[in-house]
Design a protein around this motif. Structure first.
Motif, PDB file in Angstrom:
ATOM      1  N   MET A 180       0.822  -1.238   0.084  1.00  0.00           N
ATOM      2  CA  MET A 180       0.057   0.047  -0.005  1.00  0.00           C
ATOM      3  C   MET A 180       0.912   1.183  -0.041  1.00  0.00           C
ATOM      4  O   MET A 180       0.443   2.257  -0.448  1.00  0.00           O
ATOM      5  CB  MET A 180      -0.976   0.007   1.347  1.00  0.00           C
ATOM      6  N   ALA A 181       1.853   1.284   0.811  1.00  0.00           N
ATOM      7  CA  ALA A 181       2.643   2.462   0.650  1.00  0.00           C
ATOM      8  C   ALA A 181       3.235   2.905  -0.756  1.00  0.00           C
ATOM      9  O   ALA A 181       3.222   4.137  -1.014  1.00  0.00           O
ATOM     10  CB  ALA A 181       4.131   2.116   1.642  1.00  0.00           C
ATOM     11  N   VAL A 182       3.696   1.834  -1.574  1.00  0.00           N
ATOM     12  CA  VAL A 182       4.026   2.356  -2.971  1.00  0.00           C
ATOM     13  C   VAL A 182       2.848   3.034  -3.595  1.00  0.00           C
ATOM     14  O   VAL A 182       3.243   3.878  -4.267  1.00  0.00           O
ATOM     15  CB  VAL A 182       4.332   1.057  -3.677  1.00  0.00           C
ATOM     16  N   ASN A 183       1.822   2.359  -3.364  1.00  0.00           N
ATOM     17  CA  ASN A 183       0.645   3.133  -4.251  1.00  0.00           C
ATOM     18  C   ASN A 183       0.509   4.619  -3.488  1.00  0.00           C
ATOM     19  O   ASN A 183       0.100   5.384  -4.283  1.00  0.00           O
ATOM     20  CB  ASN A 183      -0.887   2.194  -3.809  1.00  0.00           C
ATOM     21  N   HIS A 184       0.303   4.782  -2.343  1.00  0.00           N
ATOM     22  CA  HIS A 184       0.211   6.059  -1.658  1.00  0.00           C
ATOM     23  C   HIS A 184       1.394   7.083  -2.270  1.00  0.00           C
ATOM     24  O   HIS A 184       1.234   8.239  -2.645  1.00  0.00           O
ATOM     25  CB  HIS A 184       0.325   5.930  -0.086  1.00  0.00           C
ATOM     26  N   ILE A 185       2.652   6.761  -2.208  1.00  0.00           N
ATOM     27  CA  ILE A 185       3.785   7.432  -2.746  1.00  0.00           C
ATOM     28  C   ILE A 185       3.465   7.783  -4.092  1.00  0.00           C
ATOM     29  O   ILE A 185       3.644   8.958  -4.484  1.00  0.00           O
ATOM     30  CB  ILE A 185       5.072   6.695  -2.474  1.00  0.00           C
ATOM     31  N   TRP A 186       2.850   6.814  -5.171  1.00  0.00           N
ATOM     32  CA  TRP A 186       2.767   7.146  -6.444  1.00  0.00           C
ATOM     33  C   TRP A 186       1.689   8.085  -6.586  1.00  0.00           C
ATOM     34  O   TRP A 186       1.595   8.775  -7.482  1.00  0.00           O
ATOM     35  CB  TRP A 186       2.316   5.577  -7.189  1.00  0.00           C
ATOM     36  N   LEU A 187       0.717   7.593  -5.825  1.00  0.00           N
ATOM     37  CA  LEU A 187      -0.231   8.980  -5.939  1.00  0.00           C
ATOM     38  C   LEU A 187       0.067  10.307  -5.468  1.00  0.00           C
ATOM     39  O   LEU A 187      -0.406  11.287  -6.229  1.00  0.00           O
ATOM     40  CB  LEU A 187      -1.488   8.640  -4.685  1.00  0.00           C
ATOM     41  N   ARG A 188       0.823  10.398  -4.533  1.00  0.00           N
ATOM     42  CA  ARG A 188       1.435  11.715  -4.060  1.00  0.00           C
ATOM     43  C   ARG A 188       2.211  12.458  -5.275  1.00  0.00           C
ATOM     44  O   ARG A 188       2.290  13.611  -5.560  1.00  0.00           O
ATOM     45  CB  ARG A 188       2.460  11.733  -2.674  1.00  0.00           C
ATOM     46  N   HIS A 189       3.026  11.644  -6.073  1.00  0.00           N
ATOM     47  CA  HIS A 189       3.834  12.172  -7.206  1.00  0.00           C
ATOM     48  C   HIS A 189       3.052  12.382  -8.601  1.00  0.00           C
ATOM     49  O   HIS A 189       3.443  13.499  -8.741  1.00  0.00           O
ATOM     50  CB  HIS A 189       5.079  11.162  -7.486  1.00  0.00           C
ATOM     51  N   VAL A 226      -3.399   1.589  -7.809  1.00  0.00           N
ATOM     52  CA  VAL A 226      -4.650   0.853  -7.641  1.00  0.00           C
ATOM     53  C   VAL A 226      -5.460   2.129  -7.103  1.00  0.00           C
ATOM     54  O   VAL A 226      -5.331   2.755  -6.243  1.00  0.00           O
ATOM     55  CB  VAL A 226      -4.416  -0.113  -6.440  1.00  0.00           C
ATOM     56  N   PRO A 227      -6.653   2.175  -7.985  1.00  0.00           N
ATOM     57  CA  PRO A 227      -7.655   3.338  -7.842  1.00  0.00           C
ATOM     58  C   PRO A 227      -8.298   3.133  -6.434  1.00  0.00           C
ATOM     59  O   PRO A 227      -8.728   4.191  -5.921  1.00  0.00           O
ATOM     60  CB  PRO A 227      -8.677   3.169  -8.945  1.00  0.00           C
ATOM     61  N   THR A 228      -8.596   2.027  -5.890  1.00  0.00           N
ATOM     62  CA  THR A 228      -9.168   1.874  -4.437  1.00  0.00           C
ATOM     63  C   THR A 228      -7.859   1.938  -3.268  1.00  0.00           C
ATOM     64  O   THR A 228      -7.617   0.800  -3.053  1.00  0.00           O
ATOM     65  CB  THR A 228      -9.918   0.598  -4.507  1.00  0.00           C
ATOM     66  N   VAL A 229      -7.486   3.008  -3.281  1.00  0.00           N
ATOM     67  CA  VAL A 229      -6.271   3.275  -2.534  1.00  0.00           C
ATOM     68  C   VAL A 229      -6.206   2.524  -1.064  1.00  0.00           C
ATOM     69  O   VAL A 229      -5.278   1.961  -0.702  1.00  0.00           O
ATOM     70  CB  VAL A 229      -5.960   4.797  -2.292  1.00  0.00           C
ATOM     71  N   ALA A 230      -7.373   2.471  -0.632  1.00  0.00           N
ATOM     72  CA  ALA A 230      -7.648   1.805   0.813  1.00  0.00           C
ATOM     73  C   ALA A 230      -7.858   0.375   0.902  1.00  0.00           C
ATOM     74  O   ALA A 230      -8.148  -0.168   1.814  1.00  0.00           O
ATOM     75  CB  ALA A 230      -8.383   2.622   1.650  1.00  0.00           C
ATOM     76  N   ASN A 231      -8.087  -0.025  -0.290  1.00  0.00           N
ATOM     77  CA  ASN A 231      -8.782  -1.449  -0.607  1.00  0.00           C
ATOM     78  C   ASN A 231      -7.995  -2.174  -1.486  1.00  0.00           C
ATOM     79  O   ASN A 231      -8.254  -2.152  -2.676  1.00  0.00           O
ATOM     80  CB  ASN A 231      -9.913  -1.266  -0.684  1.00  0.00           C
ATOM     81  N   PHE A 232      -7.076  -3.093  -1.085  1.00  0.00           N
ATOM     82  CA  PHE A 232      -6.425  -3.926  -2.200  1.00  0.00           C
ATOM     83  C   PHE A 232      -6.907  -5.221  -2.207  1.00  0.00           C
ATOM     84  O   PHE A 232      -6.512  -6.177  -2.886  1.00  0.00           O
ATOM     85  CB  PHE A 232      -4.859  -4.135  -1.902  1.00  0.00           C
ATOM     86  N   GLY A 233      -7.899  -5.521  -1.421  1.00  0.00           N
ATOM     87  CA  GLY A 233      -8.619  -6.923  -1.185  1.00  0.00           C
ATOM     88  C   GLY A 233      -9.221  -7.373  -2.504  1.00  0.00           C
ATOM     89  O   GLY A 233      -9.495  -6.682  -3.542  1.00  0.00           O
ATOM     90  N   LEU A 234     -10.186  -8.068  -2.085  1.00  0.00           N
ATOM     91  CA  LEU A 234     -11.048  -8.878  -3.154  1.00  0.00           C
ATOM     92  C   LEU A 234     -12.339  -7.643  -3.549  1.00  0.00           C
ATOM     93  O   LEU A 234     -12.605  -7.741  -4.969  1.00  0.00           O
ATOM     94  CB  LEU A 234     -11.955 -10.047  -2.717  1.00  0.00           C
ATOM     95  N   ASN A 235     -12.570  -6.927  -2.960  1.00  0.00           N
ATOM     96  CA  ASN A 235     -13.430  -5.819  -3.278  1.00  0.00           C
ATOM     97  C   ASN A 235     -12.762  -4.591  -3.859  1.00  0.00           C
ATOM     98  O   ASN A 235     -13.639  -3.863  -4.454  1.00  0.00           O
ATOM     99  CB  ASN A 235     -14.435  -5.238  -2.137  1.00  0.00           C
ATOM    100  N   GLY A 236     -11.513  -4.450  -3.717  1.00  0.00           N
ATOM    101  CA  GLY A 236     -10.766  -3.358  -4.423  1.00  0.00           C
ATOM    102  C   GLY A 236     -10.730  -3.465  -6.046  1.00  0.00           C
ATOM    103  O   GLY A 236     -11.015  -4.523  -6.464  1.00  0.00           O
ATOM    104  N   LYS A 237     -10.390  -2.428  -6.979  1.00  0.00           N
ATOM    105  CA  LYS A 237     -10.091  -2.676  -8.087  1.00  0.00           C
ATOM    106  C   LYS A 237      -8.649  -2.952  -8.380  1.00  0.00           C
ATOM    107  O   LYS A 237      -7.721  -2.754  -7.709  1.00  0.00           O
ATOM    108  CB  LYS A 237     -10.181  -1.128  -8.929  1.00  0.00           C
ATOM    109  N   PRO A 238      -8.345  -3.654  -9.544  1.00  0.00           N
ATOM    110  CA  PRO A 238      -6.859  -4.274  -9.883  1.00  0.00           C
ATOM    111  C   PRO A 238      -6.149  -3.015 -10.026  1.00  0.00           C
ATOM    112  O   PRO A 238      -6.696  -1.865 -10.654  1.00  0.00           O
ATOM    113  CB  PRO A 238      -7.199  -5.069 -11.035  1.00  0.00           C
TER     114      PRO A 238
END
Length: 75
Positions: free
Chosen positions: A1-10, A16-28
């Motif tokens: 998740m950290a990588v996704n947040h850092i990418w989002l900041r830059h 991963v569009p569902t930043v807080a949800n990498f699980g089955l309900n999250g988007k790929p």
């Protein structure tokens, strides 16, 4: 998740569009190989977020995103 947040900041958009949800309900992720590679970079470099920030800020993708943002406001 950290990588996704850092990418989002830059880049203003997460891998991963569902930043807080990498699980089955999250988007790929839009770029799963990039996400995996960045996660390995983070782990291999002692979990240094500074390393990832530097890597992203010095990337050609970041330069393209910055150039597009600058020229878009001056036309």
């Amino acid at each position: 998740m950290a990588v996704n947040h850092i990418w989002l900041r830059h880049f203003g958009r997460a891998l991963v569009p569902t930043v807080a949800n990498f699980g089955l309900n999250g988007k790929p992720p839009s770029h799963p190989e990039l996400l995996d590679w960045l996660a390995v970079e983070l782990a291999d470099n002692g979990w240094s977020t500074k390393h990832l920030h530097r890597l992203m800020a010095n990337s050609s993708a970041y330069r393209m995103a910055s150039s597009a943002g600058e020229s878009g406001g001056h036309n």
